[in-house]
Design a protein around this motif. Structure first.
Motif, PDB file in Angstrom:
ATOM      1  N   THR A  16       0.622  -1.512  -0.166  1.00  0.00           N
ATOM      2  CA  THR A  16       0.085   0.472   0.130  1.00  0.00           C
ATOM      3  C   THR A  16       1.080   0.988  -0.094  1.00  0.00           C
ATOM      4  OG1 THR A  16      -2.061   1.116   0.791  1.00  0.00           O
ATOM      5  CG2 THR A  16      -0.006   0.376   2.425  1.00  0.00           C
ATOM      6  N   ALA A  17       0.050   2.534  -0.041  1.00  0.00           N
ATOM      7  CA  ALA A  17       1.104   3.569   0.440  1.00  0.00           C
ATOM      8  C   ALA A  17       0.654   4.512   1.902  1.00  0.00           C
ATOM      9  CB  ALA A  17       1.060   4.173  -0.773  1.00  0.00           C
ATOM     10  N   ASP A  21      -2.804   8.020  -2.770  1.00  0.00           N
ATOM     11  CA  ASP A  21      -3.923   7.338  -2.545  1.00  0.00           C
ATOM     12  C   ASP A  21      -4.586   6.770  -3.814  1.00  0.00           C
ATOM     13  OD1 ASP A  21      -4.143   7.405   0.170  1.00  0.00           O
ATOM     14  OD2 ASP A  21      -5.909   9.186   0.316  1.00  0.00           O
ATOM     15  N   TYR A  22      -3.922   6.680  -4.703  1.00  0.00           N
ATOM     16  CA  TYR A  22      -3.758   6.275  -6.187  1.00  0.00           C
ATOM     17  C   TYR A  22      -3.065   4.876  -6.584  1.00  0.00           C
ATOM     18  CZ  TYR A  22       0.980   8.341  -6.395  1.00  0.00           C
ATOM     19  OH  TYR A  22       2.155   8.039  -6.104  1.00  0.00           O
ATOM     20  N   LEU A  23      -2.268   5.110  -5.263  1.00  0.00           N
ATOM     21  CA  LEU A  23      -1.396   3.322  -5.065  1.00  0.00           C
ATOM     22  C   LEU A  23      -2.789   2.001  -4.287  1.00  0.00           C
ATOM     23  CD1 LEU A  23       1.831   4.262  -4.325  1.00  0.00           C
ATOM     24  CD2 LEU A  23       1.008   3.611  -6.667  1.00  0.00           C
ATOM     25  N   GLY A  24      -3.789   3.204  -3.695  1.00  0.00           N
ATOM     26  CA  GLY A  24      -4.596   2.478  -3.196  1.00  0.00           C
ATOM     27  C   GLY A  24      -4.100   2.230  -1.144  1.00  0.00           C
ATOM     28  N   GLY A  25      -3.822   2.803  -0.954  1.00  0.00           N
ATOM     29  CA  GLY A  25      -3.315   4.036  -0.006  1.00  0.00           C
ATOM     30  C   GLY A  25      -4.118   3.426   0.913  1.00  0.00           C
ATOM     31  N   THR A  53      -5.529  -7.792   2.300  1.00  0.00           N
ATOM     32  CA  THR A  53      -4.847  -7.449   1.023  1.00  0.00           C
ATOM     33  C   THR A  53      -3.772  -8.111   1.841  1.00  0.00           C
ATOM     34  OG1 THR A  53      -6.104  -5.105   1.091  1.00  0.00           O
ATOM     35  CG2 THR A  53      -3.604  -6.138  -0.044  1.00  0.00           C
ATOM     36  N   VAL A  54      -3.059  -8.413   2.911  1.00  0.00           N
ATOM     37  CA  VAL A  54      -1.209  -9.316   2.350  1.00  0.00           C
ATOM     38  C   VAL A  54      -1.697 -10.432   2.339  1.00  0.00           C
ATOM     39  CG1 VAL A  54       0.050 -10.171   4.335  1.00  0.00           C
ATOM     40  CG2 VAL A  54      -0.341  -7.737   4.517  1.00  0.00           C
ATOM     41  N   ASN A  59      -1.217 -14.936  -1.227  1.00  0.00           N
ATOM     42  CA  ASN A  59      -1.111 -16.686  -1.533  1.00  0.00           C
ATOM     43  C   ASN A  59      -2.051 -15.888  -3.322  1.00  0.00           C
ATOM     44  OD1 ASN A  59      -1.665 -18.253   0.919  1.00  0.00           O
ATOM     45  ND2 ASN A  59      -2.512 -15.714   1.600  1.00  0.00           N
ATOM     46  N   ARG A  60      -1.382 -14.964  -3.717  1.00  0.00           N
ATOM     47  CA  ARG A  60      -1.897 -15.330  -4.823  1.00  0.00           C
ATOM     48  C   ARG A  60      -1.205 -15.728  -5.795  1.00  0.00           C
ATOM     49  NH1 ARG A  60      -1.647 -12.633  -9.555  1.00  0.00           N
ATOM     50  NH2 ARG A  60      -3.294 -12.213 -11.323  1.00  0.00           N
ATOM     51  N   VAL A  61      -1.970 -16.747  -6.664  1.00  0.00           N
ATOM     52  CA  VAL A  61      -0.819 -17.414  -7.509  1.00  0.00           C
ATOM     53  C   VAL A  61      -0.420 -16.673  -9.294  1.00  0.00           C
ATOM     54  CG1 VAL A  61      -0.938 -19.678  -9.134  1.00  0.00           C
ATOM     55  CG2 VAL A  61      -1.881 -19.818  -7.118  1.00  0.00           C
TER      56      VAL A  61
END
Length: 169
Positions: A16-17, A21-25, A53-54, A59-61
């Motif tokens: 995140t950031a 917030d354009y990064l989904g901050g 989110t973490v 866990n994303r493939v």
């Protein structure tokens, strides 16, 4: 990540950031819950949203390689987010432990980027990094001096690297 692996490049994704917030901050997390960005590090729901989110990202493939991110050797370390200056030590310790519980295979980098603040030495934080811009408070006589002081404060307990620096005002 497939190309990074192919060319033996290692990456450190930010999750995140604190700004931008354009990064989904953190402001975006707060806005989705009708809360203020200042609550991101203390509000239980926002903390759980970040953990979600973490968990999702680790866990994303990868659809190209078929490798879960938490097993991908192209990833050197996870960073909490870009310039997480508002993060308090309790939040950092909690999220570092959570990241390690989800992914013991990768390093975790502390990314507060607050020159002059002693970096956090935590058993679940493996790397320390800072950004040094002339507009940042705590630089004293300049980024070189701040870097020396912070490296000395770490006393060799963790690897320390400069992620960004510049003359921005």
């Amino acid at each position: 990540l497939a190309l990074a692996h192919k060319y033996r490049v290692r990456v450190m994704p930010d999750l995140t950031a604190d700004y931008g917030d354009y990064l989904g901050g953190v402001g975006t997390y707060a806005a989705h819950r009708g809360k203020k960005r200042a609550q991101f590090y203390t509000d239980p729901q926002l903390r759980e949203d970040y953990r979600t989110t973490v968990r999702y990202v680790l866990n994303r493939v990868n659809t190209i390689t078929g490798i879960p991110y938490k097993e991908d050797k192209a990833i050197l370390a996870w960073q909490f987010g870009n310039e997480m200056m508002g993060a308090n030590t309790n939040w950092l310790s909690e999220m570092a432990a959570y990241m390690k519980s989800e992914d013991p295979n990768h390093l975790v980098a502390e990314t507060r980027h607050r020159p002059g603040v002693v970096p956090l030495i935590d058993p679940n934080i493996d790397l320390l990094t800072r950004h040094y811009y002339t507009s940042y408070a705590g630089l004293g006589k300049g980024w070189e001096e701040a870097l020396r002081a912070e490296v000395e404060s770490v006393k060799g307990q963790r690897p320390f690297f400069v992620g960004e620096y510049g003359p921005y005002v």
